[in-house]
Motif scaffolding. Structure first.
Motif, mmCIF file in Angstrom:
data_model
loop_
_atom_site.group_PDB
_atom_site.id
_atom_site.type_symbol
_atom_site.label_atom_id
_atom_site.label_comp_id
_atom_site.label_asym_id
_atom_site.label_seq_id
_atom_site.Cartn_x
_atom_site.Cartn_y
_atom_site.Cartn_z
ATOM 1 N N CYS A 316 29.808 -16.318 -11.605
ATOM 2 C CA CYS A 316 29.695 -15.644 -10.294
ATOM 3 C C CYS A 316 30.413 -14.304 -10.240
ATOM 4 C CB CYS A 316 30.221 -16.567 -9.189
ATOM 5 S SG CYS A 316 31.967 -16.986 -9.334
ATOM 6 N N LYS A 317 30.778 -13.717 -11.407
ATOM 7 C CA LYS A 317 31.605 -12.492 -11.346
ATOM 8 C C LYS A 317 30.891 -11.346 -10.623
ATOM 9 C CE LYS A 317 30.331 -10.832 -15.940
ATOM 10 N NZ LYS A 317 30.658 -10.803 -17.337
ATOM 11 N N HIS A 318 29.581 -11.170 -10.866
ATOM 12 C CA HIS A 318 28.879 -10.045 -10.224
ATOM 13 C C HIS A 318 28.714 -10.266 -8.727
ATOM 14 C CE1 HIS A 318 28.164 -8.247 -14.052
ATOM 15 N NE2 HIS A 318 27.369 -9.226 -14.484
ATOM 16 N N LEU A 319 28.381 -11.490 -8.348
ATOM 17 C CA LEU A 319 28.219 -11.819 -6.932
ATOM 18 C C LEU A 319 29.529 -11.588 -6.188
ATOM 19 C CD1 LEU A 319 26.497 -13.008 -4.614
ATOM 20 C CD2 LEU A 319 27.145 -15.289 -5.389
ATOM 21 N N LYS A 320 30.619 -12.022 -6.822
ATOM 22 C CA LYS A 320 31.941 -11.905 -6.211
ATOM 23 C C LYS A 320 32.351 -10.434 -6.057
ATOM 24 C CE LYS A 320 35.190 -13.872 -8.554
ATOM 25 N NZ LYS A 320 35.971 -14.877 -9.286
ATOM 26 N N ARG A 321 32.090 -9.664 -7.117
ATOM 27 C CA ARG A 321 32.461 -8.238 -7.073
ATOM 28 C C ARG A 321 31.688 -7.536 -5.945
ATOM 29 N NH1 ARG A 321 31.025 -5.670 -12.287
ATOM 30 N NH2 ARG A 321 32.601 -7.068 -13.100
ATOM 31 N N TRP A 322 30.405 -7.881 -5.829
ATOM 32 C CA TRP A 322 29.579 -7.284 -4.775
ATOM 33 C C TRP A 322 30.082 -7.702 -3.387
ATOM 34 C CZ3 TRP A 322 26.187 -10.310 -1.596
ATOM 35 C CH2 TRP A 322 25.405 -9.551 -0.705
ATOM 36 N N MET A 323 30.394 -9.000 -3.218
ATOM 37 C CA MET A 323 30.897 -9.479 -1.927
ATOM 38 C C MET A 323 32.165 -8.734 -1.518
ATOM 39 S SD MET A 323 30.279 -13.586 -2.292
ATOM 40 C CE MET A 323 31.458 -13.999 -1.009
ATOM 41 N N MET A 324 33.025 -8.482 -2.495
ATOM 42 C CA MET A 324 34.284 -7.803 -2.188
ATOM 43 C C MET A 324 34.055 -6.330 -1.838
ATOM 44 S SD MET A 324 36.466 -9.690 -5.133
ATOM 45 C CE MET A 324 37.875 -8.610 -5.132
ATOM 46 N N SER A 325 32.941 -5.777 -2.329
ATOM 47 C CA SER A 325 32.683 -4.357 -2.069
ATOM 48 C C SER A 325 31.946 -4.134 -0.748
ATOM 49 C CB SER A 325 31.830 -3.771 -3.200
ATOM 50 O OG SER A 325 30.481 -4.223 -3.057
ATOM 51 N N MET A 326 31.452 -5.228 -0.150
ATOM 52 C CA MET A 326 30.657 -5.090 1.076
ATOM 53 C C MET A 326 31.577 -4.893 2.276
ATOM 54 S SD MET A 326 27.470 -5.116 0.471
ATOM 55 C CE MET A 326 26.411 -5.809 1.726
ATOM 56 N N PRO A 327 31.403 -3.794 3.015
ATOM 57 C CA PRO A 327 32.273 -3.597 4.183
ATOM 58 C C PRO A 327 31.948 -4.631 5.259
ATOM 59 C CG PRO A 327 30.507 -1.963 4.141
ATOM 60 C CD PRO A 327 30.394 -2.740 2.870
ATOM 61 N N PRO A 328 32.976 -5.140 5.974
ATOM 62 C CA PRO A 328 32.648 -6.018 7.093
ATOM 63 C C PRO A 328 31.810 -5.207 8.086
ATOM 64 C CG PRO A 328 35.050 -5.748 6.847
ATOM 65 C CD PRO A 328 34.404 -4.840 5.870
ATOM 66 N N ALA A 329 30.731 -5.799 8.594
ATOM 67 C CA ALA A 329 29.897 -5.063 9.551
ATOM 68 C C ALA A 329 30.688 -4.879 10.842
ATOM 69 C CB ALA A 329 28.618 -5.850 9.818
ATOM 70 N N GLN A 330 30.618 -3.668 11.431
ATOM 71 C CA GLN A 330 31.367 -3.489 12.679
ATOM 72 C C GLN A 330 30.693 -4.270 13.809
ATOM 73 O OE1 GLN A 330 31.081 0.417 14.716
ATOM 74 N NE2 GLN A 330 30.303 1.248 12.807
ATOM 75 N N ILE A 331 31.466 -4.560 14.845
ATOM 76 C CA ILE A 331 30.934 -5.339 15.968
ATOM 77 C C ILE A 331 29.693 -4.616 16.509
ATOM 78 C CG2 ILE A 331 31.440 -6.249 18.278
ATOM 79 C CD1 ILE A 331 33.021 -7.617 16.016
ATOM 80 N N GLY A 332 28.659 -5.411 16.802
ATOM 81 C CA GLY A 332 27.401 -4.806 17.259
ATOM 82 C C GLY A 332 26.426 -4.570 16.124
ATOM 83 N N THR A 333 26.870 -4.843 14.897
ATOM 84 C CA THR A 333 25.961 -4.795 13.733
ATOM 85 C C THR A 333 26.262 -6.017 12.870
ATOM 86 O OG1 THR A 333 27.473 -3.612 12.239
ATOM 87 C CG2 THR A 333 26.078 -2.257 13.655
ATOM 88 N N THR A 334 25.299 -6.410 12.053
ATOM 89 C CA THR A 334 25.572 -7.487 11.098
ATOM 90 C C THR A 334 24.537 -7.437 9.981
ATOM 91 O OG1 THR A 334 26.145 -9.829 10.848
ATOM 92 C CG2 THR A 334 24.227 -9.339 12.209
ATOM 93 N N TYR A 335 24.728 -8.282 8.982
ATOM 94 C CA TYR A 335 23.797 -8.343 7.854
ATOM 95 C C TYR A 335 22.705 -9.372 8.129
ATOM 96 C CZ TYR A 335 27.372 -5.713 5.387
ATOM 97 O OH TYR A 335 28.262 -4.735 5.019
#
Length: 580
Positions: A316-335
């Motif tokens: 899971c190294k690539h998935l984990k690295r990507w998850m850590m690089s994803m900014p938390p969506a600001q309130i009023g937006t989401t993934y």
């Protein structure tokens, strides 16, 4: 003197950027009339979440489920009411308009429901029971539409609706997801024209430099709102604005156009949502949030290839690295999270996240499991663009071959997706455990058809009732998982997410509810071997009582070991909320 209202000021600011040569006040007036907006309509507050942990979107074609002598939209509605009520509250019905190709995405008439599916009453009936998501196919329409027929005859409406270029123009930088020629030659009374076709020659691109095209789409948007659409999927929107000499993707006018449409939509229906469908590398995709003033949601396109790669390699190294690089969506937006859809598993969003060898291994494994690979041309070389396979078949083994863990691996994939920050979208064929449809590929000669099976509802109900069928097992386990998920505040799409470092064989992350009462530690064995983890590594607070929501049992010794069977998923919480 006419004092500009807040709404007029907002709309005119967008317009001055997109159409500097036009009279912004006049265009604004016309847009407000088309949208039936009063210029004094109050502006909805910024940064509001129009979603909760209860929101799950089922993705389906209007005709994925068929019953003889019945309109497919009626069949779909009945199935969702009887089988998914209280579990899934929203539905994305893929284009349900009359079309000429691409399974709906070459629209002939935006204002009509395809006769073969039903009518607007069927659509409205569904929208009264489920939150409805629909496509605004905004970049192109069918070459068999009335507008394009008119274009070919120099007639209104349509004669200047389509983007044309000269074969001499420099289009070397243009980014496209297809290998077909970009320009299509068309004879008109005023001479030969070369129409721009980003996708196929049956999908002719609009010219949004003509404000009349914008007027048409605002009319269409208003119609969809009136018919109960609450979530708009802006299809292929990244390509909307073109300028010769540029790459014709993500141009500034495209972003401004999304902001303009959002301003109009949210003044008309404050809780309506816009989701942009931009199947591009991750950092480009994230730009569609704007500053919280563009898309409410963006498709998390990197998730499907990364998650499938994780489960096929047991790392899971690539998935984990990507998850850590994803900014938390600001309130009023989401993934908007998904791992399977009507399209294949796109590989462009994995570029820069997986290397060429890893992408090749992924493509080869999918091939071995009976899937197809679609290609695109980049700088004169062919690269894998998309993997075409049903998700259930994609997870029938690892890169070493097939094994006995197909259902567990498949459920593990969904337990990961359902726990991640964002709103989950689940393709109907994932709920049903549908396998590759080779017959459909042979009939259509399109790779994507492999994952667009049409079920006879009678045959489907038979396999769902048969407790030995994999369809029964998948459907029931998926429904149980979703039921547990929608009861947990820590799975709110905007609740905190933090990635845990538990090695490469165990994926872990922590979610915490917005009021900080509930924590859930989400831990997954992504390998085909039993794994053990010291409970102390997870840092569970000693003073709390911990409970595994999936297994529905308390956690004993916090000083001991957690043993995970192959592909086992656990959601450990300190605050147990029983699902109803």
């Amino acid at each position: 003197m006419n004092i500009e209202t807040e709404l007029e000021h907002k709309v005119q600011t967008h317009l001055k950027f997109i159409y500097p040569e036009l009279d912004a006040a006049e265009v604004c007036q016309h847009l407000l009339e088309l949208m039936r907006l009063d210029k004094n309509t109050p502006t909805p507050p910024n940064h509001q979440n129009h979603w909760t942990e209860k929101d799950i979107i089922a993705i389906t074609y209007g005709n994925s489920l068929l019953r003889e002598q019945e309109k497919p939209l009626h069949t779909l509605h009945e199935f969702m009411k009887s089988k998914l009520d209280g579990i899934i509250n929203s539905v994305h019905i893929l284009p349900f308009y009359p079309y000429s190709s691409d399974d709906g995405f070459a629209v002939m008439n935006y204002a009509k429901v395809s006769d073969s599916l039903g009518d607007w009453v069927d659509v409205e009936t569904i929208s009264s029971d489920f939150r409805l998501m629909a496509d605004l196919v905004i970049n192109h329409c069918s070459s068999r539409s009335l507008w394009f027929e008119n274009f070919k005859q120099d007639k209104e409406p349509g004669k200047d609706y389509f983007f044309t270029a000269s074969p001499e123009d420099d289009v070397s930088q243009v980014v496209r997801p297809r290998t077909s020629p970009l320009l299509r030659e068309v004879n008109t009374p005023s001479g030969t024209k070369h129409v721009w076709c980003t996708f196929s020659h049956d999908q002719v691109d609009f010219d949004f430099r003509q404000v009349k095209v914008l007027y048409e789409f605002v009319k269409i948007t208003r119609l969809y709102l009136d018919r109960g659409v609450k979530i708009f999927r802006f299809d292929a929107v990244a390509f909307l604005w073109k300028e010769i000499g540029t790459n014709c993707i993500h141009l500034a006018q495209t972003h401004e156009m999304i902001r303009l449409l959002r301003t109009l939509v949210e003044h008309a229906v404050p809780d309506a949502i816009i989701i942009t469908e931009t199947n591009v590398p991750n950092h480009e995709n994230l730009s569609y949030f704007g500053n919280g003033n563009e898309a409410h949601c963006v498709y998390n396109f990197s998730l499907p290839p990364l998650l499938v790669n994780t489960l096929l390699t047991g790392n899971c190294k690539h998935l984990k690295r990507w998850m850590m690089s994803m900014p938390p969506a600001q309130i009023g937006t989401t993934y908007f999270n998904f791992i399977a859809s009507h399209d294949g598993i796109g590989l462009r969003p994995a570029e820069g996240l997986l290397n060429e060898d890893e992408l090749a291994t992924l493509a080869n494994t999918v091939n071995m499991f009976g899937g197809k690979v679609s290609w695109r041309t980049a700088n004169g070389t062919n690269k894998p663009y998309e993997l075409n396979i049903s998700l259930f078949d994609a997870l029938q083994g690892t890169y070493k071959g097939t094994d006995k863990y197909q259902i567990d691996r498949f459920i593990c994939a969904h337990a990961i997706m359902l726990a991640l920050e964002g709103i989950p979208g689940i393709y109907i064929h994932s709920l049903l455990g549908t396998t590759n449809d080779y017959e459909r590929v042979n009939n259509t000669s399109h790779n994507r058809s492999i994952n667009r099976h049409q079920w006879s509802i009678d045959a489907l109900e038979q396999v769902l009732d048969d407790k030995y069928s994999h369809h029964h097992k998948v459907f029931n386990r998926m429904c149980e998982l979703i039921e547990k998920r929608i009861a947990q505040p820590a799975f709110h799409p905007n609740a905190v997410q933090f990635t845990l470092q538990l090695g490469e064989e165990i994926l872990g992350f922590w979610r915490q509810s917005q009021n900080r009462k509930q924590s859930i530690f989400c831990i997954f064995n992504i390998t085909d071997q039993e794994q053990q983890i010291e409970m102390t590594e997870i840092n569970l607070i000693d003073t709390e009582h911990w409970f595994d929501l999936i297994a529905q049992q308390p956690v004993g010794d916090l000083r001991g070991c957690l043993t995970l069977k192959p592909y086992q998923a656990v959601w450990l919480t300190n605050y147990r909320i029983a699902h109803h």
